[in-house]
Design an enzyme around this catalytic site. Sequence first.
Site, PDB file in Angstrom:
ATOM      1  N   CYS A 123       0.826  -1.216   0.000  1.00  0.00           N
ATOM      2  CA  CYS A 123       0.000   0.000   0.000  1.00  0.00           C
ATOM      3  C   CYS A 123       0.852   1.255   0.000  1.00  0.00           C
ATOM      4  CB  CYS A 123      -0.884   0.017   1.252  1.00  0.00           C
ATOM      5  SG  CYS A 123       0.067   0.332   2.772  1.00  0.00           S
ATOM      6  N   CYS A 163      -4.661   0.082   4.266  1.00  0.00           N
ATOM      7  CA  CYS A 163      -3.460  -0.683   4.620  1.00  0.00           C
ATOM      8  C   CYS A 163      -3.935  -1.834   5.503  1.00  0.00           C
ATOM      9  CB  CYS A 163      -2.467   0.196   5.381  1.00  0.00           C
ATOM     10  SG  CYS A 163      -1.072  -0.762   6.023  1.00  0.00           S
ATOM     11  N   LEU A 216     -26.442  16.266 -19.445  1.00  0.00           N
ATOM     12  CA  LEU A 216     -26.660  17.161 -18.307  1.00  0.00           C
ATOM     13  C   LEU A 216     -25.617  18.271 -18.396  1.00  0.00           C
ATOM     14  CD1 LEU A 216     -27.831  17.867 -15.492  1.00  0.00           C
ATOM     15  CD2 LEU A 216     -26.232  16.236 -14.511  1.00  0.00           C
ATOM     16  N   GLN A 246       3.326 -18.284   1.023  1.00  0.00           N
ATOM     17  CA  GLN A 246       3.872 -18.461   2.370  1.00  0.00           C
ATOM     18  C   GLN A 246       4.442 -19.856   2.586  1.00  0.00           C
ATOM     19  OE1 GLN A 246       0.122 -16.226   4.053  1.00  0.00           O
ATOM     20  NE2 GLN A 246       1.444 -16.679   5.758  1.00  0.00           N
ATOM     21  N   GLY A 291       2.099 -19.197  11.956  1.00  0.00           N
ATOM     22  CA  GLY A 291       2.118 -19.464  13.396  1.00  0.00           C
ATOM     23  C   GLY A 291       3.009 -18.522  14.177  1.00  0.00           C
ATOM     24  N   GLU A 324       0.570 -13.028  15.808  1.00  0.00           N
ATOM     25  CA  GLU A 324      -0.854 -13.340  15.895  1.00  0.00           C
ATOM     26  C   GLU A 324      -1.525 -12.972  17.226  1.00  0.00           C
ATOM     27  OE1 GLU A 324      -1.553 -17.303  13.337  1.00  0.00           O
ATOM     28  OE2 GLU A 324       0.213 -17.355  14.619  1.00  0.00           O
TER      29      GLU A 324
HETATM   30  C1  LIG Z   1     -14.736   4.356  -4.931  1.00  0.00           C
HETATM   31  C2  LIG Z   1     -15.925   5.229  -5.164  1.00  0.00           C
HETATM   32  C3  LIG Z   1     -16.640   5.703  -4.082  1.00  0.00           C
HETATM   33  C4  LIG Z   1     -17.766   6.492  -4.286  1.00  0.00           C
HETATM   34  N1  LIG Z   1     -18.441   6.922  -3.190  1.00  0.00           N
HETATM   35  C5  LIG Z   1     -19.556   7.685  -3.372  1.00  0.00           C
HETATM   36  C6  LIG Z   1     -20.308   8.148  -2.261  1.00  0.00           C
HETATM   37  O1  LIG Z   1     -19.972   7.878  -1.107  1.00  0.00           O
HETATM   38  N2  LIG Z   1     -21.392   8.909  -2.504  1.00  0.00           N
HETATM   39  C7  LIG Z   1     -21.784   9.248  -3.764  1.00  0.00           C
HETATM   40  O2  LIG Z   1     -22.751   9.962  -3.933  1.00  0.00           O
HETATM   41  N3  LIG Z   1     -21.077   8.830  -4.827  1.00  0.00           N
HETATM   42  C8  LIG Z   1     -20.007   8.045  -4.667  1.00  0.00           C
HETATM   43  N4  LIG Z   1     -19.306   7.599  -5.754  1.00  0.00           N
HETATM   44  C9  LIG Z   1     -19.804   7.890  -7.095  1.00  0.00           C
HETATM   45  C10 LIG Z   1     -19.045   9.020  -7.749  1.00  0.00           C
HETATM   46  O3  LIG Z   1     -19.419  10.237  -7.191  1.00  0.00           O
HETATM   47  C11 LIG Z   1     -19.345   8.962  -9.229  1.00  0.00           C
HETATM   48  O4  LIG Z   1     -18.726   7.791  -9.732  1.00  0.00           O
HETATM   49  C12 LIG Z   1     -18.782  10.133  -9.970  1.00  0.00           C
HETATM   50  O5  LIG Z   1     -19.257  11.344  -9.473  1.00  0.00           O
HETATM   51  C13 LIG Z   1     -19.100  10.043 -11.441  1.00  0.00           C
HETATM   52  O6  LIG Z   1     -18.429  11.087 -12.103  1.00  0.00           O
HETATM   53  P1  LIG Z   1     -17.496  10.801 -13.343  1.00  0.00           P
HETATM   54  O7  LIG Z   1     -17.040  12.117 -13.810  1.00  0.00           O
HETATM   55  O8  LIG Z   1     -16.441   9.841 -13.042  1.00  0.00           O
HETATM   56  O9  LIG Z   1     -18.556  10.165 -14.332  1.00  0.00           O
HETATM   57  P2  LIG Z   1     -18.355   9.047 -15.400  1.00  0.00           P
HETATM   58  O10 LIG Z   1     -18.015   7.785 -14.754  1.00  0.00           O
HETATM   59  O11 LIG Z   1     -17.457   9.529 -16.468  1.00  0.00           O
HETATM   60  O12 LIG Z   1     -19.834   8.970 -15.943  1.00  0.00           O
HETATM   61  C14 LIG Z   1     -20.857   8.405 -15.187  1.00  0.00           C
HETATM   62  C15 LIG Z   1     -22.069   8.103 -16.069  1.00  0.00           C
HETATM   63  O13 LIG Z   1     -22.738   9.283 -16.383  1.00  0.00           O
HETATM   64  C16 LIG Z   1     -22.694   9.572 -17.776  1.00  0.00           C
HETATM   65  N5  LIG Z   1     -22.436  11.002 -17.803  1.00  0.00           N
HETATM   66  C17 LIG Z   1     -21.441  11.660 -17.156  1.00  0.00           C
HETATM   67  N6  LIG Z   1     -21.617  12.984 -17.298  1.00  0.00           N
HETATM   68  C18 LIG Z   1     -22.721  13.154 -18.032  1.00  0.00           C
HETATM   69  C19 LIG Z   1     -23.403  14.312 -18.481  1.00  0.00           C
HETATM   70  N7  LIG Z   1     -22.989  15.536 -18.187  1.00  0.00           N
HETATM   71  N8  LIG Z   1     -24.508  14.136 -19.221  1.00  0.00           N
HETATM   72  C20 LIG Z   1     -24.947  12.910 -19.534  1.00  0.00           C
HETATM   73  N9  LIG Z   1     -24.344  11.783 -19.126  1.00  0.00           N
HETATM   74  C21 LIG Z   1     -23.247  11.916 -18.383  1.00  0.00           C
HETATM   75  C22 LIG Z   1     -21.654   8.664 -18.336  1.00  0.00           C
HETATM   76  O14 LIG Z   1     -21.959   8.268 -19.633  1.00  0.00           O
HETATM   77  C23 LIG Z   1     -21.714   7.479 -17.387  1.00  0.00           C
HETATM   78  O15 LIG Z   1     -22.769   6.638 -17.745  1.00  0.00           O
HETATM   79  C24 LIG Z   1     -18.184   6.817  -5.591  1.00  0.00           C
HETATM   80  C25 LIG Z   1     -17.467   6.337  -6.682  1.00  0.00           C
HETATM   81  C26 LIG Z   1     -16.352   5.543  -6.485  1.00  0.00           C
HETATM   82  C27 LIG Z   1     -15.609   5.013  -7.658  1.00  0.00           C
HETATM   83  S1  FES Z   2       2.056  -2.258   4.580  1.00  0.00           S
HETATM   84 FE1  FES Z   2       0.990  -4.014   3.877  1.00  0.00          FE
HETATM   85  S2  FES Z   2      -0.860  -3.184   3.190  1.00  0.00           S
HETATM   86 FE2  FES Z   2       0.085  -1.497   4.120  1.00  0.00          FE
END
Ligand SMILES: Cc1cc2nc3c(=O)[nH]c(=O)nc-3n(C[C@H](O)[C@H](O)[C@H](O)COP(=O)(O)OP(=O)(O)OC[C@H]3O[C@@H](n4cnc5c(N)ncnc54)[C@H](O)[C@@H]3O)c2cc1C
Ligand code: FES
Length: 1378
Positions: free
Chosen positions: A120, A164, A409, A803, A1121, A1297
């Site tokens: 990590c 981690c 959008l 391991q 172990g 452990e």
């Molecule tokens: C690890 C992880 C944790 C997350 N945790 C949260 C969380 O706690 N809460 C939460 O709310 N969200 C969470 N998300 C979601 C995250 O907010 C969205 O994945 C992100 O905002 C999408 O934005 P992007 O620019 O990557 O979109 P993209 O992945 O590029 O697009 C998303 C989708 O929308 C379409 N699209 C994008 N923009 C437009 C537009 N303007 N018009 C039309 N279609 C469009 C794309 O074609 C696709 O289908 C998480 C995501 C990840 C990967």
């Molecule tokens: S040191 Fe092993 S995952 Fe962080």
Amino acid sequence: MEQQKTPTSLVFGVNGERFELSHVHPSTTLLEFLRTHTRFKSVKLGCGEGGCGACVVLISKYDPVLDQVEDFTASSCLTLLCSIHGCSITTSEGIGNTKEGFHPIHERFAGFHASQCGFCTPGMCVSLFGTLTNAEKTNRPEPPAGFSKVTVNEAEKAIAGNLCRCTGYRPIADVCKSFAANVDMEDLGFNSFWRKGDSKDFKVRRLPQYVPNKTNNRFPMFLKEIKHDVFLASGKCSWHRPISLIELQNLLKLHNSNGTRIKIVVSNTSMGYYKNKEVYDNYIDLRGVSELSKIRKDQTGIEIGATVTISKAIEALKEESRSDFISDYVMMLEKITDHMSKIGSGFLRNTASVGGNLVLAQKNNFPSDIAVVLLAVDAMVHIMTGTQFEWLTLEEFLEKPPLGLESVLLSIKIPSLKLNQSQSSEPRSRFLFETYRASPRPLGNALPYLNAAFLVKVSPCKDSGGTVVDTCRLSFGVYGSKHAITAKKVEEFLAGKLLSVSILYDAVNLITASIVPKDNSSKTAYRSSLAAGFIFQFFNPLLKTAVITNGYFNGHTNHPFVEDFELKDNQKQVHHDKVPTLLSSGKQLLEAGCEYHPVGEPIIKSGAALQASGEAVFVDDIPSPSNCLHGAYIYSTKPLARVRSIKLTSELQLDGVRDIISSKDIPNGGENIGSKTIFGIEPLFAEEIARCVGERLAFVVADTQKVADMAANSAVVDYDTENLEPPILSVEDAVERSSFFEVPPFLYPKHVGDISKGMSEADHKIVSAQMKLGSQYYFYMETQTALAIPDEDNCITVYSSNQCPEYTHSIIARCLGIPENSVRVITRRVGGGFGGKSVKAMPVATSCALAAQKLQRPVRIYLNRKTDMIMAGGRHPMKITYSVGFRNDGKITALELQILVDAGIYVDISAVMPHNIVSALKKYDWGALAVDIKVCRTNRPSRSAMRGPGEVQGSFIAEAIIENVAATLSMDVDSVRSINLHTYKSLQSFYEYSHGEPCEYTLPSIWSKLAVSSNYDQRTKMVQEFNRINIWKKRGISRVPVVFQLMQRPTPGKVSIFSDGSVVVEVGGIEVGQGLWTKVKQMAAYALGAIQCDGIGGLLDKIRVIQSDSVSMIQGGFTAGSTTSESSCEAVRLSCNILVERLKPLKENLPQEMGSINWETLILQAYMQAVDLSASSFYVPSMNSMSYLNYGAAVSEVEVDILNGETRFLQTDILYDCGQSLNPAVDLGQIEGAFVQGLGFFMLEEYETNVDGLVLQDGTWNYKIPTIDTIPIQFNVQILNSGHHQQRVLSSKASGEPPLLLAASIHCATRAAVREARKQLLSWSNQDGADSAFELGVPATMPVVKQLCGLDNPVIVLQSITDSFSLAGTHKVQVDQK
Ligand SMILES: Cc1cc2nc3c(=O)[nH]c(=O)nc-3n(C[C@H](O)[C@H](O)[C@H](O)COP(=O)(O)OP(=O)(O)OC[C@H]3O[C@@H](n4cnc5c(N)ncnc54)[C@H](O)[C@@H]3O)c2cc1C
Ligand code: FES
Ligand code: FES
């Protein structure tokens, strides 16, 4: 027109190197490119879904207009390569490396002992680097030399999204804090730069000095010239980056009309959740369209372009809320930013767009936080469909059918509150706004169980002095098949009402009925209860104070919620930080032994800086030999079925799939064998019949890992179950059908004492109580991996993350039908094992070897996280039934146990479980003990060793019994524990062969010392007082002991001295992050030091421990172990002794001729005189030293929020006996890391299966290991230097452990807090007394805790108030405050 554009090439930089590509498939991720096409391997693949941070890079972009460079961290596993055109990428080896010098971040990771397996660490370093880089750009005052402008709080949060599994985070937090200008040096934990008591100035001087990077200088000149619009075309695929709305409209029109498969992308982070199997030809990147990236503000509100990242939106809203005038609007914006900053992690928010998030909510019902929050504030969205533009309310947008490809959008508008307010007839009316997010990780990186946001307009009622709700908007995320909604019925119900207890009671009931998560969602009742809790939390403070008084709550004083609430106070809430401060300074007390110098010194882990820079080579970092193929498993999805056929989709068959290997490919003379232990074997592939879900059916071999994974995923397996018995899917089924594994008599625990006599001496009995324990997944950051390379003469070399190379070696030979001398297994380091890379790594290496031998090409595999989680097995689940007899004073007289262990389909190491469970359970003197343990064979994935296998459960079972006894007697649990601790005499009868000498039984003194050092008695009283005066939060404190039986095993070692005096050491043990190499190096330096010549002091730096090679160390055995480090050290010591004996005569003869002699000269002379300078030995522990006991204890204090079930871990104090530690820094890391892994097991990690045995939690989205915000806030560890242990390796004891078991203290403390909550709940229903009969499940997650504290506790409290109103009349209920 777009199609007439000339394709450009993709240009970007990585660590200053220029890359120009003209043919890129647009679906290629940055991580794929870096790992397969560059030498920069520090970006690791931990999850592939944005949830772990192992792949984090720094992306830098140049803005020619402002002549500025923007820097932000991002997960390279989700970033599409085409999207980084013109950008500069920095990885951990880019900020410093062996050649150009390490960065102070790397050096501090090493010096604070913050890297164990190291997998990590590069991601952590880049996350921190990104935070420091951006802090330098602020206009804060210049920090003192060596520090950054970053604050302590920002520094800690820099790695909030990075996982981690080894360290337990405390030392990593110290590294981060060490850069902060406002750090108190006293707060920084144990490190190798200074000793306790050194002055502040000295400490500052000793830290590797940090000089801020000037980003603009770092940004490569060649990228400053690059134009950002890019059009890439390769084959039938293309990547477009339109720069205007017109261009975008044309592109959409063109592609929609010609029917090509198009994908609109912004940052592609949605791929982390929707691992889309669809293939697209054309990608349209919206980020070039300037209209979509703007943020506009006016009096009507704030409009945020759809491609604006969440981080930038937060910044913009914060900017607005920094205005001097604190209005309701400002308060609202501040709370929105607070909520948004818990979405994902920093590196996710830096790229994820606001628009992308809302589109996911609209199209896929993604449980979006942004949709919920913006729905409450009546946000508007601007949509473009073809050439039409329209504004919709967010609500209308969400209600619409899923957005089509022709719609985009454009922006989102948060309307100003001022306008609305001016329409209000009441001058004193105000807006109140609050958001809620019940999530297992307070800082984010976890979807919430439920989120909500409320915007409520209230005004004071002149007549009553109460509060009237004018209007309200209550939005909730409703998970499953529905998007966020507003609770209309409740809104209508509340509008215009004067708030009172009965109104709130009705509202809470109404909300529970309306917020019912739809299908596909789990924990429905819990989620509904959260909705009720949120409503209660919001409106309760608005009730008139006098209604809920001290008197009413049976002596409880009011919680802040029910304190007098003035509307103006809502403004004060704006700036309060609801996120708990992360960590307070922990104490680490350890003594370095000097008797065996440098053994006993807390020296830095060997290769730590190399791990931090990412140059340390793990198996998947070894460059692919030419012609290399990649494998992926097709596994069974049925628990018991005949496999008739396996087919791949034809498209993939043509495109890079080379073969499908199965049991039919085992060569003549070979065997279908995938792994073995002393108890039995497991086949490599299922033959005719698949016997559990996750069983290997076949191995697809393809040109790339991506194609192999896609092919395996698309495989269609035809099963039939005709004439097959039903599968055995539970331990109860196994008992019914007598399906058990045999346990060798020597591993079957013996009874102690006379159980009937013990029972007859008891004053009380608990009969046939039951409990169940679930599983835990290893979550090593590096998944299973191997690389097999066929060699001449039918030989094969396999690199394996493993391991137990010795066993893997012999399995491969048996499977291929070749002699063992034709196989070679090499393991350099393992990116976290925890037992999971013992037996479970063998078939992975063997599959690659079989495929490589058949195809005569190198074959490698790096398992994707999901497959790894499905096949891993993990910890053994079990069902426990017990009867216990005890006296009035709490002394237990007899314990009878029946345990059914679910071992799964193959025996693996499961036959050892009875021994391990009972050896840890025997930590208390049970008087008499009788056990009946059955190891059940079921049609579930076979379970394997996981850190403390059996011991963790045994130790916990003991605690659960003690808790039950104390509850039955209404006694303090700690007294029951104390009275049942062993005397040395009882220890002797329970641990016949390993009890050691009386002076070695340190538990009683640990027990009392810890009470003093943790201030246990006083804190217990404080906890009681806290519980007396707090209604909605309850605390618990608990002290738990551990006795752990360890066993040393025979281990080889070899030491060779080269002619320049440098030394190479080989050992059977594997470096899995536990610091084995470091201890071995220290031991070699100590033992060779016996030669006593000049320069011997510097020997440590001349020693290198090298990778394990199964041809060289033929009897390496298992690294398991906890004792492998000490056994390897002993083998090395014996080898060194041989060399010293050989060198001594030479040294004694030399001085007369040469005067004083140094090490190099001595060795040179030895070479000239043909002294054999390589020695090996095989350490075989003697019968009387083989097994020994380790002791420790922990005190933990927790706080439970009874409205949402959240448990905060306030403080843990550990006292652990390491004998004379071989390296206290390494042992400290093991103790902290193991404890936090145990905390995960007991409190956070759900690893469940469906009825067929298919794992439900299969990635970072739903498997939640501890993060920096879920470890004890104050974490104090003391290593007891317990002096001499004659039978131990230089008096040392193991640490890997046993400390994991101590995490049960957190669970027990939680149980104590829950007990208080239940007592209170009973009192609300006018029932007295403690309610002892409850079992707190493992893991005690938020829903589990909330369930026990009362899902409907707000309803009950309101009900009882309303009832008492009607009984007594309001005036009578009021009791004056003191
Ligand atoms: C690890 C992880 C944790 C997350 N945790 C949260 C969380 O706690 N809460 C939460 O709310 N969200 C969470 N998300 C979601 C995250 O907010 C969205 O994945 C992100 O905002 C999408 O934005 P992007 O620019 O990557 O979109 P993209 O992945 O590029 O697009 C998303 C989708 O929308 C379409 N699209 C994008 N923009 C437009 C537009 N303007 N018009 C039309 N279609 C469009 C794309 O074609 C696709 O289908 C998480 C995501 C990840 C990967
Ligand atoms: S040191 Fe092993 S995952 Fe962080
Ligand atoms: S591998 Fe990218 S975040 Fe885990």
